[in-house]
Structure formats: C-alpha cells, structure tokens
Design a protein around this motif. Structure first.
Motif, PDB file in Angstrom:
ATOM      1  N   ASN A 134       0.843  -1.183   0.000  1.00 59.70           N
ATOM      2  CA  ASN A 134       0.000   0.000   0.000  1.00 59.70           C
ATOM      3  C   ASN A 134       0.886   1.242   0.000  1.00 59.70           C
ATOM      4  N   ILE A 135       0.530   2.245  -0.823  1.00 62.95           N
ATOM      5  CA  ILE A 135       1.402   3.418  -0.920  1.00 62.95           C
ATOM      6  C   ILE A 135       0.566   4.662  -1.179  1.00 62.95           C
ATOM      7  N   SER A 136       0.967   5.769  -0.576  1.00 65.19           N
ATOM      8  CA  SER A 136       0.333   7.063  -0.837  1.00 65.19           C
ATOM      9  C   SER A 136       1.046   7.756  -1.984  1.00 65.19           C
ATOM     10  N   GLY A 137       0.406   8.790  -2.539  1.00 66.85           N
ATOM     11  CA  GLY A 137       1.002   9.493  -3.659  1.00 66.85           C
ATOM     12  C   GLY A 137       2.312  10.166  -3.315  1.00 66.85           C
ATOM     13  N   ASN A 138       2.379  10.843  -2.170  1.00 63.31           N
ATOM     14  CA  ASN A 138       3.625  11.526  -1.800  1.00 63.31           C
ATOM     15  C   ASN A 138       4.747  10.536  -1.534  1.00 63.31           C
ATOM     16  N   LEU A 139       4.422   9.384  -0.955  1.00 65.03           N
ATOM     17  CA  LEU A 139       5.459   8.379  -0.722  1.00 65.03           C
ATOM     18  C   LEU A 139       5.932   7.784  -2.038  1.00 65.03           C
ATOM     19  N   ALA A 140       4.996   7.489  -2.938  1.00 65.23           N
ATOM     20  CA  ALA A 140       5.370   6.955  -4.246  1.00 65.23           C
ATOM     21  C   ALA A 140       6.224   7.955  -5.019  1.00 65.23           C
ATOM     22  N   ALA A 175       2.620  19.273   0.487  1.00 71.06           N
ATOM     23  CA  ALA A 175       3.855  18.748  -0.093  1.00 71.06           C
ATOM     24  C   ALA A 175       4.889  18.340   0.944  1.00 71.06           C
ATOM     25  N   SER A 176       4.689  18.704   2.205  1.00 73.04           N
ATOM     26  CA  SER A 176       5.745  18.536   3.208  1.00 73.04           C
ATOM     27  C   SER A 176       6.156  17.087   3.416  1.00 73.04           C
ATOM     28  N   ASP A 177       5.231  16.143   3.179  1.00 73.14           N
ATOM     29  CA  ASP A 177       5.566  14.726   3.382  1.00 73.14           C
ATOM     30  C   ASP A 177       6.749  14.286   2.530  1.00 73.14           C
ATOM     31  N   ILE A 178       6.931  14.906   1.360  1.00 74.11           N
ATOM     32  CA  ILE A 178       8.043  14.523   0.489  1.00 74.11           C
ATOM     33  C   ILE A 178       9.362  14.912   1.137  1.00 74.11           C
ATOM     34  N   LEU A 179       9.419  16.105   1.708  1.00 72.53           N
ATOM     35  CA  LEU A 179      10.614  16.529   2.452  1.00 72.53           C
ATOM     36  C   LEU A 179      10.869  15.597   3.627  1.00 72.53           C
ATOM     37  N   HIS A 180       9.815  15.268   4.358  1.00 70.76           N
ATOM     38  CA  HIS A 180       9.972  14.372   5.509  1.00 70.76           C
ATOM     39  C   HIS A 180      10.519  13.016   5.075  1.00 70.76           C
ATOM     40  N   GLU A 181       9.964  12.467   3.989  1.00 73.00           N
ATOM     41  CA  GLU A 181      10.371  11.136   3.549  1.00 73.00           C
ATOM     42  C   GLU A 181      11.794  11.130   3.005  1.00 73.00           C
ATOM     43  N   LEU A 182      12.117  12.074   2.144  1.00 74.88           N
ATOM     44  CA  LEU A 182      13.442  12.076   1.533  1.00 74.88           C
ATOM     45  C   LEU A 182      14.538  12.314   2.575  1.00 74.88           C
ATOM     46  N   SER A 183      14.212  13.007   3.662  1.00 76.32           N
ATOM     47  CA  SER A 183      15.218  13.252   4.700  1.00 76.32           C
ATOM     48  C   SER A 183      15.651  11.962   5.395  1.00 76.32           C
ATOM     49  N   VAL A 201      20.838  10.981  -0.820  1.00 78.51           N
ATOM     50  CA  VAL A 201      19.846  12.054  -0.854  1.00 78.51           C
ATOM     51  C   VAL A 201      20.247  13.147   0.137  1.00 78.51           C
ATOM     52  N   ARG A 202      20.244  14.380  -0.342  1.00 74.39           N
ATOM     53  CA  ARG A 202      20.476  15.527   0.531  1.00 74.39           C
ATOM     54  C   ARG A 202      19.223  16.389   0.542  1.00 74.39           C
ATOM     55  N   THR A 203      18.757  16.713   1.740  1.00 72.42           N
ATOM     56  CA  THR A 203      17.571  17.552   1.861  1.00 72.42           C
ATOM     57  C   THR A 203      17.933  18.831   2.593  1.00 72.42           C
TER      58      THR A 203
END
Length: 650
Positions: free
Chosen positions: A264-270, A296-304, A311-313
C-alpha cells in the motif's frame, strides 16, 4: 506491508455493493455475509486519531490482498476547537475483491465519534447504511455546539439508517481500568476500540496492528499494551454483543492485478520513491531544496530519511531560498528537486525562469491545493495548470507531467526526471492533495524494469574556432534534443558564464542582440515542443459493426479514477463513450489533435474552471465542453456518469 497476487481482470466500479449470504465463523450465533466491496468512513475530532485508525485499517486491508483506495480529509485548522464542525477529521476507505478506482462516492459504514462528526458527514451517507456512534459524546453541550436541538439518536431523525449506538468511551475506560491510567489517558484509546470493532466486523487481520502499536509506543510499554488491549476489547465486543449480529467478508482481489509483490502506498510516498529511483538510475546525487507547505511537506519528511541513497535535503527559510539552492545543486551536477504547492510556485517563478534561461535540469513538484492565495491548504484542486504553463515573465516554456493515481506518482517522477535530464530543462510535476494523501496498492517494480537515465557531463572542448583553436561552448546544442552540454563547475577548461541575462547562441556570452534573443527564445520553445512523449491512448471499444463512440471524455491528473469509474457506469448502462487521459500537458502527445478530431463531442472534467479545456480549444480548435468542480473534494463517479450521459444524449 506487501502481499502477493496473480492474474488480471477488470470489473465495473459499480454503484451498489454486491452481497450474498454465506455461512461462516462470525462468532456464537453470528451470520457472515460476503460482499464484493465496502466503503467505510471514520470521522471524529482532529484529536480522535481518525487518520491513524483509517491508516491501520488500510494497512491490514492491503496485507489481506484487497484492492483499495483511500481519501483522508483533514480539517484546515491546526487545532480547531474540540467538538466543532471545522475540527472534524475523516478517513474514507473503499476496498473490494476486484479492481476499483476511487475511494467511493458514499460510505456504507460511518463511524462517528461525536455529534460534530455525525452532522458533518450524515449528508453523504445513503439510506440503509450502517452508522456506529459513540453515545458517550451525545450529551447536551456537545450537541448544542453543532446545532442539534434534540438528540438525533433518540428523535427519529436517523430512522432511515441502521444505527449502532456504542458507548465507546465507557467501554474503553472499563477495558483499561487495570492499567493505572487517568480517565483522559484511557479515553485516547477509544479509536483503537473502534478499530478493533471494525476489524472484527470485516474480518481484517490483527497481528500487524498489534505489532505497529508496540513499535509506535516502544518507549512507553504501558501505553502500548493499553492500546493493544483496547483494540482487542473492540474485537471481542463485536464478537459477543447482540447489536452486531452480522459480520462481513470481502475476499482478496486475487484477479485484479498482474503477478508481483504489492504494498500500500500514498502518492507523496510513491513520488518520493520515484525521485530516489530516478537519481539512482541517473547515477546522480538527489538534492531537495524545499520549504514546508501543505500538502507537499511529506516529500521533504520522507526524503530526509534516505541519506544512505545519496539524498540531501535542505529545509530552507523560504520558498525562494529552497528553489535557489536546488538550482545551484543542478548547476553542480545533482538531480535537483524543489517541492511546493500553488502559493509557493508563485514565489518560485523568477527562479524557474532563471532555470529556463540557464537550461539546467530541475524538477518542480507542485502538490496542488485549493486557492487562490492560501486558499484551502488541506483540500485538493487542479487549478495550477495555467500557472505551470504560463506563470513566468517572458517566453519561458516548461514541460509538464501529471500523475493519474497515487501509485502512478512513482512512474511520473521517473518520467519527469527523464525529460529534465535529457533536454536540460526544468520540468513541472503536477500532483495534488487527493493523490498525495490517498493510497492504493502498488506493484513494486524490479530494478531492471526501470529506465536508464544516465547522462554524460561535458568533459572537454566541443567546438573548433576558425583558427583551429578548440574551445568549450556552453550553448552548443545536441542536434536531436537541442539540449546544451551539462558542465560541472570545477572541470578544467569548461568555465562559462551563468545568470539570467540573455546568452549568445553557442558561446554563452551576454548578448543584447535582438536577432539573437529571438533565436534563443524560439530555440528554447522548440526544445520543449520536441520533447518525446508517447501518443495518448484511447479506450474506445468498437461495436459489432466496427464503429467507435461519438463522445470522448478527456481528463488529466487525479480525475482519472472518477472519470474511469464514471465511464464504466455509462457503459454498464448500455451507452457508448470513449476515454483518453493525459499525462503530458506540455508538450501534448503528437496524436492528440487527430484523436480529438475523430469525435463529435469532447467533454473535459476538471477540478478548476476549465483550464485544460481552454488549452485544447486554443491549440486544436475543438469545441471542448468543460465540466468543472472547485469544492476542494474529488469528483464523485455517479455525478460524472450523469454528466457524461447528458453529453451523449445532447
């Protein structure tokens, strides 16, 4: 969680829940009914844990093997007053034993934790649906706060529904009396009691939730066990109470998907995973320069979390600094990304124009939300298309890619990276809040299925002057893609000017020559126009005489699910309609004009006031009919189906 499924099939995303009586182990004297699909909505205060409850039910449903689609609905207020309508948070889950496309139009089951949750959601609940209410909250003050003059559980106003009054708070406190918790602490676990009850009611697995709770509260083992106990108490209550005489089974969707491993995956995680995969396939470091903004913040949270993948955030002080840092990283040889929503795009516009002028690869991820200005931060919209297309000074063309489902955000990120790296251009990736927060099963791809995105950096001179001297020209172009060379700073002999002032063709020197500016503007436009995108595919089953439909519905982005579900309903009613969905919005697919010309009528549903329809009318001179909605919520399939039927019959 992952699960294995095999085979393929497609069934209509019908309007009604199929049901047949079966025997089974539903507990002492309990009946078990089999359903083909169910829509459940959990609703309560923003502090009641409805998102966590829905997420856990979703995770167990995914591990069980159902197809599913979710719609989290957050209040706009960070912490609205408790028990008020603005503070209601909900989570809707549609799961089935077959292929589905949307979170569903209306819930078959509403779990209402308080009067505000009931009042805010009852308008969406069809007659005959199940409503589970926490009776402990239906006291005079909470009811008065939302405008109930009398108790709806007693005054007959809910007689059209199958209401289950459950004292969730009292039962939870009683179940946890041996844990030494205060009443307030024990009360917080009532969402787990409700989750346990619904897990029994729909035969969901329980091991994953218990494991999750023990991991989440690992530093507070007493709280962990209290939540597990409340969860089990809810399950046992369902099994033993006479009020719930029936439980339900929804079989795994074993025939819905190609063979593979799913999660199962959300759009921001995908989307986050897609960016990581793109950087890996390009053999480049991934750099994110971002300023936190909903959704959009979830993308920053995930990539960190993924420094181990290079990956550098960078959480910048504002939107302008975020994209400025990202563009600097692109100049330095990274796959550079900036994430934002509509208000942030406005602030980033000058730097996007600079990226167009510098001709460097940069991904601008816009998770669209309701506007204008601050607008509706937690709601969804598709109204940034024209901003992405034209929202910069001067002629500054930028390719635009839009995913269609939460899982498709992974592939769209790879596609956007391909375009940015191949053509040395900024690229817009237009997702939205509906995709970002919604979730569905995603087949985890094999590494060898991913595209090769490796690029060649400039390493030496690329031009010979009339006197035979070899030099480096930063704007000497690839004849096929019109991309300029990518020269990493610090490479000996490749020094060149950067900046926003117009460059001379080839040399990259500053130029104010009118003819040169005209040439450079047209060249940058030609580069974007020449981006290779696949032809748009048309779903138009031919009749027995070999003829197609006369009406075409065209969508883009997250309207894919509701439009496709509506098309299935129209066809199920015996009418004929064709469907096309656009991922690439700039440039459009090469065959789009020919496709549009084949149909007498073209209908374009959008969550804006007709932006794609405007572009189609202008470019292809077709009488595209808009059907628009800007409510902050996605389209409902049944409403769209009626619109399409009217268009066919018009």
């Amino acid at each position: 969680m992952t699960s294995q499924v095999s085979s393929t099939a497609e069934q209509a995303d019908g309007a009604l829940v199929g049901e047949q009586r079966t025997s089974g182990d539903g507990g002492p004297g309990k009946e078990v009914r089999r359903l083909d699909r169910v829509i459940i909505r959990f609703a309560g205060d923003s502090g009641d844990g409805m998102q966590l409850t829905g997420d856990r039910f979703t995770s167990e449903t995914a591990s069980f093997g159902n197809d599913l689609s979710t719609l989290p609905n957050f209040p706009a207020e960070i912490r609205a007053p408790a028990g008020t309508l603005p503070g209601v948070s909900s989570f809707q889950l549609h799961f089935a034993d077959h292929d589905i496309l949307t979170p569903g139009d209306a819930p078959n089951v509403l779990v209402a934790m308080n009067p505000a949750a009931l009042k805010a959601n009852i308008g969406d609940v069809p007659r005959g649906a199940e409503i589970i209410v926490n009776t402990d909250e239906f006291t005079k003050r909470p009811m008065a706060k939302v405008g109930y003059d009398s108790n709806p559980l007693e005054d007959g106003s809910l007689s059209a529904y199958n209401v289950h009054p459950v004292p969730l708070t009292t039962l939870t406190i009683e179940a946890l009396k041996d844990f030494g918790l205060s009443r307030k602490e024990a009360e917080r676990s009532k969402n787990m009691f409700a989750l346990g009850l619904l897990s029994w009611m729909y035969h969901r697995p329980t091991e994953g939730t218990e494991k999750f709770l023990r991991a989440k509260f690992a530093k507070k083992p007493n709280i962990a066990e209290a939540n597990v106990t409340a969860f089990r108490a809810g399950w046992n209550f369902g099994e033993t109470t006479e009020d719930f005489a029936t439980s339900y089974e929804v079989a795994p969707a074993t025939a819905a998907f190609p063979t593979g491993t799913y999660r199962n995956i959300s759009g921001n995680l995908a989307l986050s995973y897609g960016l990581i995969a793109a950087a890996s396939q390009a053999d480049l470091p991934l750099y994110l320069g971002s300023y936190p903004i909903t959704p959009a913040s979830d993308i920053l949270h995930e990539l960190s979390k993924h420094k181990n993948f290079g990956v550098r955030t960078f959480q910048a002080e504002d939107e302008i600094a975020g994209i400025g840092a990202a563009l600097g990283a692109a100049f330095g040889g990274s796959l550079a990304v900036t994430t934002t929503s509509g208000p942030g795009v406005a602030l980033k516009s000058e730097t996007i124009g600079l990226a167009v002028s510098l001709e460097l690869p940069l991904l601008i991820v816009d998770i669209q939300r309701g506007g204008p200005s601050t607008g509706l931060p937690t709601k969804t919209e598709q109204a940034d298309l024209l901003q992405a297309m034209y929202g910069r000074n001067g002629e500054a063309p930028v390719p635009i890619v839009a995913p269609k489902t939460p899982a498709d955000c992974f592939d769209a990120a790879l596609d956007a990276a391909r375009i940015a790296l191949t053509y040395r251009t900024p690229v817009f990736l237009l997702s939205d809040g509906y995709l970002a927060n919604g979730s569905e099963p995603w087949r985890i791809p094999e590494v060898d299925e991913l595209p090769d995105l490796r690029v060649q950096f400039a390493t030496g001179p690329n031009h010979e002057l009339a006197d035979g001297t070899e030099v480096f020209w930063p704007y000497k172009r690839d004849p096929e893609t019109l991309a300029r060379p990518w020269a990493v700073p610090g490479t000996p002999g490749l020094e060149h000017r950067i900046g926003g002032i117009e460059k001379q063709d080839g040399t990259g020197n500053i130029s104010y020559d009118p003819a040169n500016h005209d040439f450079m503007v047209r060249t940058r436009q030609a580069k974007v126009d020449g981006v290779t995108v696949p032809d748009v595919e048309v779903d138009d089953p031919l009749d027995e005489t070999g003829r197609g439909a006369s009406t075409l519905v065209v969508g883009w982005g997250s309207t894919y699910g509701p439009i496709t579900a509506a098309v299935r309903r129209v066809r199920g009613a015996g009418q004929r309609i064709a469907q096309a969905h656009l991922r690439h919005l700039n440039p459009f697919p090469g065959n789009l004009g020919e496709v549009l010309a084949r149909y007498d009528k073209v209908v374009v549903p959008e969550m804006n006031l007709g932006q794609l329809a405007t572009l189609l009318r202008a470019k292809y001179l077709v009488d595209a009919r808009s059907h628009t909605q800007v409510s902050g919520m996605p389209f409902k399939a049944e409403q769209l189906a009626e619109v399409l039927k009217e268009a066919i019959n018009d």
